[in-house]
Design a protein around this motif. Sequence first.
Motif, PDB file in Angstrom:
ATOM      1  N   THR A  95       0.286   1.801   2.008  1.00  0.00           N
ATOM      2  CA  THR A  95       1.631   1.652   2.550  1.00  0.00           C
ATOM      3  C   THR A  95       2.353   2.974   2.343  1.00  0.00           C
ATOM      4  O   THR A  95       2.098   3.693   1.387  1.00  0.00           O
ATOM      5  N   TYR A 113       5.964  -1.821   1.692  1.00  0.00           N
ATOM      6  CA  TYR A 113       5.207  -2.635   0.742  1.00  0.00           C
ATOM      7  C   TYR A 113       5.851  -4.007   0.584  1.00  0.00           C
ATOM      8  O   TYR A 113       5.169  -5.023   0.534  1.00  0.00           O
ATOM      9  N   GLN A 159      -0.335  -6.564  -0.166  1.00  0.00           N
ATOM     10  CA  GLN A 159       0.255  -6.261  -1.466  1.00  0.00           C
ATOM     11  C   GLN A 159      -0.772  -6.371  -2.582  1.00  0.00           C
ATOM     12  O   GLN A 159      -0.815  -5.541  -3.486  1.00  0.00           O
ATOM     13  N   MET A 170      -3.054  -3.337  -2.394  1.00  0.00           N
ATOM     14  CA  MET A 170      -2.421  -2.144  -2.972  1.00  0.00           C
ATOM     15  C   MET A 170      -2.392  -2.207  -4.503  1.00  0.00           C
ATOM     16  O   MET A 170      -2.657  -1.219  -5.184  1.00  0.00           O
TER      17      MET A 170
END
Length: 164
Positions: free
Chosen positions: A78, A84, A92, A95
């Motif tokens: 992102t 995000y 999410q 990440m």
Amino acid sequence: MVRNFGFLVCIVVIVMDVVAGILGIQAEIAQNKVKDLKMWVLVCRDPSYQAFKLGLSASILLALAHAIAHFLGGCICTKSIEQYKRATSNRQLAMAFLVLSWIVLGVAFSMLIIGTLANSRSRESCGISNHRFLSIGGILCFIHGLFTVAYYVSATATRREECK
């Protein structure tokens, strides 16, 4: 016909990380078998070639498992915190596990390399006690396997969501 090799990738990454962890712990055991002389904080010990080989093997397997999972999982990134926060839960998670796997890789790889380099010298070395580097690196290999597989699964789920 498209085949799904995700399960196989997860198994390979877990096996490589588990083997790396076991090799790291075995390297610590081999290092502890070498005689040493302790004087307060200083420890003088002969290097263990067996610990060097096992530590180097564990480091290579850890890096290879990381590379395989992140190469096949793709890059899920992102550009900003706002992006995000608006992202799907799979993105999410991807990440978060991406960051955690890189952090654990950095610490585990550093520990394994420090322990391996301590056993690479051709002569007896004296210095501050450096016990447990190889075993801590080995234990972190297990944790790395969990985070890396979680990243791979969430990254592939994110890519499937975006294709639909």
